[in-house]
Design a protein around this motif. Structure first.
Motif, PDB file in Angstrom:
ATOM      1  N   PHE A   1       6.020 -13.568 -49.062  1.00  0.00           N
ATOM      2  CA  PHE A   1       5.945 -12.318 -48.320  1.00  0.00           C
ATOM      3  C   PHE A   1       4.487 -11.832 -48.254  1.00  0.00           C
ATOM      4  N   ALA A   2       3.825 -11.851 -49.417  1.00  0.00           N
ATOM      5  CA  ALA A   2       2.448 -11.354 -49.479  1.00  0.00           C
ATOM      6  C   ALA A   2       1.518 -12.208 -48.623  1.00  0.00           C
ATOM      7  N   LEU A   3       1.629 -13.534 -48.771  1.00  0.00           N
ATOM      8  CA  LEU A   3       0.733 -14.410 -48.005  1.00  0.00           C
ATOM      9  C   LEU A   3       1.105 -14.423 -46.523  1.00  0.00           C
ATOM     10  N   ALA A   4       2.408 -14.292 -46.242  1.00  0.00           N
ATOM     11  CA  ALA A   4       2.839 -14.310 -44.838  1.00  0.00           C
ATOM     12  C   ALA A   4       2.363 -13.061 -44.112  1.00  0.00           C
ATOM     13  N   ILE A   5       2.068 -11.997 -44.828  1.00  0.00           N
ATOM     14  CA  ILE A   5       1.460 -10.820 -44.203  1.00  0.00           C
ATOM     15  C   ILE A   5      -0.052 -10.996 -44.198  1.00  0.00           C
ATOM     16  N   GLY A   6      -0.589 -11.457 -45.327  1.00  0.00           N
ATOM     17  CA  GLY A   6      -2.043 -11.567 -45.469  1.00  0.00           C
ATOM     18  C   GLY A   6      -2.655 -12.566 -44.499  1.00  0.00           C
ATOM     19  N   ILE A   7      -2.018 -13.710 -44.319  1.00  0.00           N
ATOM     20  CA  ILE A   7      -2.627 -14.758 -43.480  1.00  0.00           C
ATOM     21  C   ILE A   7      -2.709 -14.333 -42.003  1.00  0.00           C
ATOM     22  N   PRO A   8      -1.618 -13.839 -41.366  1.00  0.00           N
ATOM     23  CA  PRO A   8      -1.796 -13.422 -39.974  1.00  0.00           C
ATOM     24  C   PRO A   8      -2.749 -12.242 -39.814  1.00  0.00           C
ATOM     25  N   VAL A   9      -2.764 -11.335 -40.790  1.00  0.00           N
ATOM     26  CA  VAL A   9      -3.706 -10.212 -40.680  1.00  0.00           C
ATOM     27  C   VAL A   9      -5.135 -10.753 -40.723  1.00  0.00           C
ATOM     28  N   GLY A  10      -5.380 -11.723 -41.605  1.00  0.00           N
ATOM     29  CA  GLY A  10      -6.708 -12.314 -41.699  1.00  0.00           C
ATOM     30  C   GLY A  10      -7.081 -13.108 -40.453  1.00  0.00           C
ATOM     31  N   LEU A  11      -6.082 -13.709 -39.824  1.00  0.00           N
ATOM     32  CA  LEU A  11      -6.344 -14.529 -38.628  1.00  0.00           C
ATOM     33  C   LEU A  11      -6.449 -13.685 -37.362  1.00  0.00           C
TER      34      LEU A  11
ATOM     35  N   SER B   1       0.972 -24.954 -55.227  1.00  0.00           N
ATOM     36  CA  SER B   1       0.521 -23.715 -54.579  1.00  0.00           C
ATOM     37  C   SER B   1       0.407 -23.920 -53.074  1.00  0.00           C
ATOM     38  N   LEU B   2      -0.051 -25.128 -52.697  1.00  0.00           N
ATOM     39  CA  LEU B   2      -0.227 -25.407 -51.269  1.00  0.00           C
ATOM     40  C   LEU B   2       1.119 -25.379 -50.548  1.00  0.00           C
ATOM     41  N   VAL B   3       2.147 -25.920 -51.190  1.00  0.00           N
ATOM     42  CA  VAL B   3       3.488 -25.900 -50.580  1.00  0.00           C
ATOM     43  C   VAL B   3       3.901 -24.450 -50.323  1.00  0.00           C
ATOM     44  N   LEU B   4       3.650 -23.601 -51.321  1.00  0.00           N
ATOM     45  CA  LEU B   4       3.968 -22.180 -51.187  1.00  0.00           C
ATOM     46  C   LEU B   4       3.134 -21.554 -50.066  1.00  0.00           C
ATOM     47  N   ALA B   5       1.818 -21.857 -50.092  1.00  0.00           N
ATOM     48  CA  ALA B   5       0.925 -21.262 -49.092  1.00  0.00           C
ATOM     49  C   ALA B   5       1.287 -21.745 -47.691  1.00  0.00           C
ATOM     50  N   LEU B   6       1.686 -23.022 -47.569  1.00  0.00           N
ATOM     51  CA  LEU B   6       2.041 -23.546 -46.245  1.00  0.00           C
ATOM     52  C   LEU B   6       3.319 -22.901 -45.737  1.00  0.00           C
ATOM     53  N   LEU B   7       4.253 -22.668 -46.646  1.00  0.00           N
ATOM     54  CA  LEU B   7       5.489 -21.981 -46.255  1.00  0.00           C
ATOM     55  C   LEU B   7       5.144 -20.591 -45.713  1.00  0.00           C
TER      56      LEU B   7
ATOM     57  N   LEU C   1       5.326 -19.013 -41.775  1.00  0.00           N
ATOM     58  CA  LEU C   1       5.956 -17.726 -41.468  1.00  0.00           C
ATOM     59  C   LEU C   1       4.948 -16.789 -40.800  1.00  0.00           C
ATOM     60  N   GLY C   2       3.722 -16.797 -41.356  1.00  0.00           N
ATOM     61  CA  GLY C   2       2.659 -15.941 -40.813  1.00  0.00           C
ATOM     62  C   GLY C   2       2.322 -16.331 -39.382  1.00  0.00           C
ATOM     63  N   LEU C   3       2.245 -17.646 -39.120  1.00  0.00           N
ATOM     64  CA  LEU C   3       1.920 -18.104 -37.764  1.00  0.00           C
ATOM     65  C   LEU C   3       3.031 -17.740 -36.796  1.00  0.00           C
ATOM     66  N   PHE C   4       4.263 -17.821 -37.299  1.00  0.00           N
ATOM     67  CA  PHE C   4       5.396 -17.420 -36.452  1.00  0.00           C
ATOM     68  C   PHE C   4       5.236 -15.950 -36.055  1.00  0.00           C
ATOM     69  N   LEU C   5       4.881 -15.122 -37.037  1.00  0.00           N
ATOM     70  CA  LEU C   5       4.665 -13.694 -36.755  1.00  0.00           C
ATOM     71  C   LEU C   5       3.539 -13.511 -35.749  1.00  0.00           C
ATOM     72  N   LEU C   6       2.454 -14.274 -35.968  1.00  0.00           N
ATOM     73  CA  LEU C   6       1.280 -14.147 -35.107  1.00  0.00           C
ATOM     74  C   LEU C   6       1.570 -14.607 -33.685  1.00  0.00           C
ATOM     75  N   ASN C   7       2.484 -15.521 -33.548  1.00  0.00           N
ATOM     76  CA  ASN C   7       2.851 -16.017 -32.224  1.00  0.00           C
ATOM     77  C   ASN C   7       3.850 -15.089 -31.564  1.00  0.00           C
ATOM     78  N   TRP C   8       4.755 -14.564 -32.369  1.00  0.00           N
ATOM     79  CA  TRP C   8       5.880 -13.815 -31.824  1.00  0.00           C
ATOM     80  C   TRP C   8       5.489 -12.371 -31.494  1.00  0.00           C
ATOM     81  N   LEU C   9       4.700 -11.755 -32.417  1.00  0.00           N
ATOM     82  CA  LEU C   9       4.424 -10.326 -32.280  1.00  0.00           C
ATOM     83  C   LEU C   9       3.584  -9.985 -31.041  1.00  0.00           C
ATOM     84  N   PRO C  10       2.421 -10.667 -30.811  1.00  0.00           N
ATOM     85  CA  PRO C  10       1.637 -10.307 -29.632  1.00  0.00           C
ATOM     86  C   PRO C  10       2.431 -10.478 -28.340  1.00  0.00           C
TER      87      PRO C  10
END
Lengths: 899, 112
Positions: A98-108, A399-405, A409-418
């Motif tokens: 949840f934390a990374l899936a919010i953090g990564i799209p915000v950072g991107l 950790s990478l498996v977790l981060a990739l998951l 999710l983050g990329l999905f948000l970044l693609n879907w939201l805009p």
């Protein structure tokens, strides 16, 4: 000893960054070096800078030394283990993802937005098509280009193989009794040469079509044919009426072609250069770079051509610099370097990476806690021959498996939201080349961020836990203790989490309050917005003198006559109560300008030095205030006298009177506009009336100083009508269009909507911001709570034996619980103490100028306290579970652990 | 015996020069004063750690100092193996550089 020390923050950062067994000696040497610098007579600030540089370089050296000799070897088994760890610790997986899936799209998001906004035209994937424009160095904004600029550049620039000019507009298109307004453009035939897109039927526009004596022709897009309910092929060689004038359709462009914005039809630009440069209606100029010509070379040639011209017409080209810029700049007026070159962009990019960094360090803390419980596993594996690199690779992969998951999710948000947000703005035409889809660059950046996140969250904890000798770890493992301690880093993180979460609660309450205030103000401004139909009114094309040169006065006369006639016709229409016209309607975003008052002692130009008063302005027709039920409170309304322009007059709003004149009478006082250069400084305007506040910006409907000017019919190319209806306002739209066509077929009525919906887009943004903030607060709360939980659980597990013995010896459970939870409580208290002033300042900063009544402060303070209370409850709950677990430990069980 | 890098040589020379007073901060200052090179405390300490692992230096903990939050200093001394390694490195450099100084000077001037 000098007695002076480096700043406490610097020392804390150095302590945080330099970790490992050598760190005490390195820190000691850092201090020695600082002392020597001071003794050598270096100023304190310089010695601090040297201390900081030494600390950073030392941190890098220490990290490099720890990684030296670690050979990484990837194995699919690690991936399988990583997936198993995700399932084994579902709580950690959930919070971390949840934390990374919010953090990564915000950072991107910033870079993604830049990619989307600065996309190449679909016809030009290599970015060879460039826009040619003027930049006003005085106003720091783009300046219009004219047809003669385009012609001159076309004749003199060899860096471009084709240069085309275009001018966008709206047109009424009629086919077999069906009429629709459609976006179109007047373009030079060279525009089609430049774009090199073949038509699907017929031909594109040719140079001979630009002759004013030639037949009226049009090229249409497939999408227009579909809107007209007919097949494109059926329209070729037929006649359609555009602005009431028959035009022969000579070609059909493919569906995806909508150059330059969202155009559906293209008319030949029939214009001749004006006698004086830069006169006539503005055009947009594009050129395709010739083979092997770089944009820099084209810029150099353009500057050289301009220098000669500026020498000939110094007054006209003062403050203007010609520029070769990316094609997307037609939409956004960026400075030459684009968005990335703006200092604000670097700041925003930095800020958006902060949540990701916080998320990473927090997730790292959780993984650290998990890794610490596996210390004995690592020790046994090391004893059996596994290298440190092998263990490091395994934990990094987990950790990478977790981060990739999370990244997925983050990329999905970044693609879907805009895409969803853009869909919400369907009433605002978007450029056809805007591509919110994820680009390969964004995917690569996401992968980079995932690896970095996995590195921060996974490698650093394992470096710490595997730094001890095998024997040491095995000894501790046999006593069921990991020997790992949470040091300063975890404390700093928890305090930061709590402080940021409390500040974010203040921000969320601030936003919520702002939205509520805005809603309340809207209802309070007295306009029954849902009873008015708002439409925009423009007129397609221009008027030309017999020689073909543009004739702005003829256009103004025709558009003015059409406006007047349309308003008169509408007023006598059944179902219409009243009609008001203006360049902006209440609550829409009005233009901002800076004025000075006669007799004021202000610093000289330019205006952006902070002098003068910022106001919002609009031009309004006679009866505007009456129609909107905003009576003139002092002085008079506009009438026929004001339209002559002999003695310029204005009406101001009560806010202006209050802020500029301190509530004293404004009637008879004079004001004028200040601008970036003397030539645009306007004449004095006399204040003849005062009206109430109507709202001049959707988000700040109650706080703008307003200045209204009389609207001379035809003087501006686009106006808005507010039509008060007896019944449902939108039902009037077809009739309005019909009357407009009868008045003048070239008049285009567009964007019909009720007045209460014109700023809907702003509400989507507000809702998105409120939602985003709520999510951020949620993430921070979850991180703070889970971090506390992890540390508490771990600390208590380490003290199991001690707690068991103390209980066996009859210690008071409450005092043990307090002792156990003390650290967490202190951390929370420090976090709240730091966060509270931040939250208060953020809240009041956000309410700046919103007229927040002092009586509301108490309510706000209560709301804030409520928010902090929730935060505290969540955090304490995180401590409760492990503490209760510790107190239930039976002495026998505790002692059994002592092997 | 193993090869010594340039930075390791500089540190060993400093340790020899400083004698009983060879700790990280003093070594860093000595290198900075003699060579003009600014090196980080972290680089000095990690290199000393590596040299200690290779038994080229030994270390002892000093008395806790008053100004460093009680943190002690680590003092280093060169071991016979370290002295041999340093000597061998110097000999190698001398052997290679022998008779080349004049030529080097000329080449450097040409470049300038």
């Amino acid at each position: 000893m000098s007695g002076r020390r480096p700043a406490i923050l610097l020392r804390a950062i150095a302590r945080l960054l330099i970790r490992g067994p050598e760190s005490p000696y390195v820190l000691s040497d850092l201090g020695d070096a600082f002392d020597r610098d001071i003794e050598a007579g270096l100023p304190h600030s310089r010695a601090q800078r040297r201390y900081a540089a030494n600390a950073l370089a030392s941190a890098a050296s220490v990290l490099a030394a720890r990684l030296r000799g670690v050979s990484l070897r990837f194995s699919w088994l690690d991936v399988r283990l990583g997936v198993r760890m995700l399932l084994k610790y579902p709580g950690l997986t959930l919070v971390a993802t949840f934390a990374l899936a919010i953090g990564i799209p915000v950072g991107l998001a910033p870079m993604h937005a830049v990619d989307a906004l600065q996309s190449n035209l679909p016809e030009d994937p290599d970015g060879r098509i460039r826009m040619l424009r003027y930049w006003n160095v005085g106003l720091l904004a783009p300046a219009p280009t004219s047809f003669d600029d385009a012609e001159r550049w076309r004749a003199s620039l060899s860096s471009f193989e084709a240069i085309g000019a275009s001018r966008m507009g709206s047109y009424n298109v009629e086919v077999a009794g069906t009429e629709i307004p459609a976006p179109g453009a007047e373009v030079t035939a060279s525009t089609f040469d430049m774009l090199a897109v073949p038509p699907v039927w017929g031909r594109v526009l040719l140079a001979e079509d630009e002759r004013s004596s030639g037949p009226d022709v049009v090229v249409i897009g497939e999408s227009l044919a579909r809107s007209l309910g007919t097949a494109a092929v059926d329209l070729v060689d037929t006649t359609v009426r555009i602005g009431g004038v028959p035009h022969q359709v000579v070609g059909v462009m493919p569906e995806g072609f909508q150059f330059p914005w969202n155009q559906q039809l293209w008319l030949p630009m029939r214009e001749r250069p004006a006698a004086v440069p830069r006169e006539g209606r503005p055009v947009t100029v594009f050129g395709r770079l010739a083979d092997r010509v770089s944009p820099d070379r084209a810029q150099a040639e353009l500057s050289a051509v301009h220098a000669a011209l500026a020498g000939e017409w110094p007054d006209i080209y003062r403050h203007l610099n010609p520029e070769v810029v990316h094609s997307s700049f037609m939409a956004f007026g960026f400075p030459k370097g684009g968005l990335r070159a703006l200092p604000e962009f670097a700041m925003i990019q930095g800020l958006t990476l902060v949540p990701l960094l916080i998320a990473c360090v927090n997730v790292g803390l959780l993984i650290f806690a998990r890794t610490a419980t596996r210390t004995s596993e690592f020790a046994v594996r090391t004893a059996l021959g596994a290298s440190r690199g092998r263990i490091l690779t395994q934990v990094f992969t987990e950790s990478l498996v977790l981060a990739l998951l999370a990244t997925g999710l983050g990329l999905f948000l970044l693609n879907w939201l805009p895409a969803r947000i853009l869909a919400s703005f369907r009433f605002i035409p978007m450029p056809y080349w805007l591509t919110p889809e994820l680009s390969s660059a964004t995917l690569l950046r996401a992968l980079g961020l995932a690896c970095a996140s996995a590195g921060i969250a996974g490698v650093i904890p394992v470096l710490r836990t595997t730094s001890r000798s095998v024997l040491q770890v095995l000894q501790r493992a046999s006593s069921q203790r990991s020997g790992t301690r949470f040091g300063l880093t975890s404390s700093v993180m928890i305090v930061t989490d709590v402080a940021v979460a409390v500040a974010a609660v203040g921000f969320a309450i601030g936003i919520g309050h702002r939205v509520a205030t805005t809603f309340a103000n809207e209802r309070a401004d007295g306009i029954q917005a849902d009873r008015y139909l708002s439409v925009t009114l423009t007129m397609a094309g221009g008027e030309s003198a017999p020689g073909g040169a543009p004739d702005p006065s003829a256009f103004q006369a025709r558009f003015g006559a059409a406006q007047t006639a349309l308003v008169e016709r509408l007023r006598s229409e059944p179902g219409v109560r009243a009609v008001a016209i203006g360049t902006a309607l209440p609550r829409m975003d009005h233009q901002t300008r800076v004025v000075e008052i006669e007799g004021e002692d202000l610093p000289p130009e330019p205006a952006n030095d902070g002098g003068g008063h910022t106001v919002r302005t609009a031009l309004v027709g006679p009866g505007f205030f009456e129609v909107l039920r905003a009576p003139v409170l002092a002085g008079r309304a506009f009438d026929g006298r004001d339209l002559t322009g002999a003695a310029p007059t204005v009406i101001v709003n009560t806010m202006f009177v209050e802020n500029v004149f301190g509530g004293h009478s404004a009637i008879g006082r004079r004001l004028r506009y200040r601008a970036g250069n003397d030539s645009s400084r306007g004449p004095w305007h006399e204040i003849v009336g005062v009206v109430g506040h109507l709202g001049m910006h959707s988000l700040t409907p109650d706080q703008d100083d307003g200045v209204y000017h009389p609207l001379v019919p035809g003087s501006v190319p686009r106006i808005l009508l507010a039509i008060e209806a007896d019944g449902e306002p939108t039902a009037l739209a077809p009739r309005v269009r019909e009357i407009a066509r009868e008045v003048d077929p070239r008049v285009v009525i567009a964007s019909p909507t009720t007045l209460d919906r014109v700023f809907e887009g702003d509400w989507y943004i507000m809702t998105a911001v409120v939602g985003g903030v709520a999510m951020l607060v949620g993430v921070l709360l979850a991180l703070a709570a889970s971090g506390l939980y992890a540390i508490m659980s771990f600390t208590i597990a380490e003290r199991t034996r001690e707690i068991g013995i103390r209980i066996a010896l009859g210690a008071d459970r409450r005092s043990i619980a307090m002792q156990v939870a003390r650290r967490a409580i202190i951390q929370i208290a420090i976090g709240v103490a730091i966060g509270l002033p931040l939250a208060a300042s953020v809240f009041f900063e956000m309410q700046e100028g919103s007229g927040l009544a002092p009586s509301a402060w108490l309510a706000v303070a209560l709301a804030l306290a409520q928010g902090i209370g929730i935060m505290l409850l969540v955090a304490l709950a995180a401590c409760l579970v492990p503490t209760r677990r510790a107190l239930r430990i039976s002495p026998v069980e505790a002692l059994r652990g002592d092997g | 015996m193993g090869y010594l890098g340039e930075f390791e040589q500089l540190i060993l020379f400093s340790v020899v020069k400083l004698g009983d007073d060879a700790y990280g901060g003093a070594i860093r200052e000595a290198i900075e004063q003699r060579t003009g090179r600014v090196v980080s405390s972290g680089a000095i300490n990690t290199t000393l750690g590596r040299l200690a692992d290779r038994k080229l230096v030994t270390c002892r903990l000093g008395e806790p100092t008053s100004g460093r939050a009680g943190r002690p200093r680590k003092y280093y001394a060169i071991t016979p193996a370290g002295a041999r390694a340093l000597k061998a490195s110097v000999s190698t450099i001398r052997a290679m550089a022998g008779g080349l100084t004049a030529k080097l000077n000329r080449l450097a001037e040409d470049e300038g």
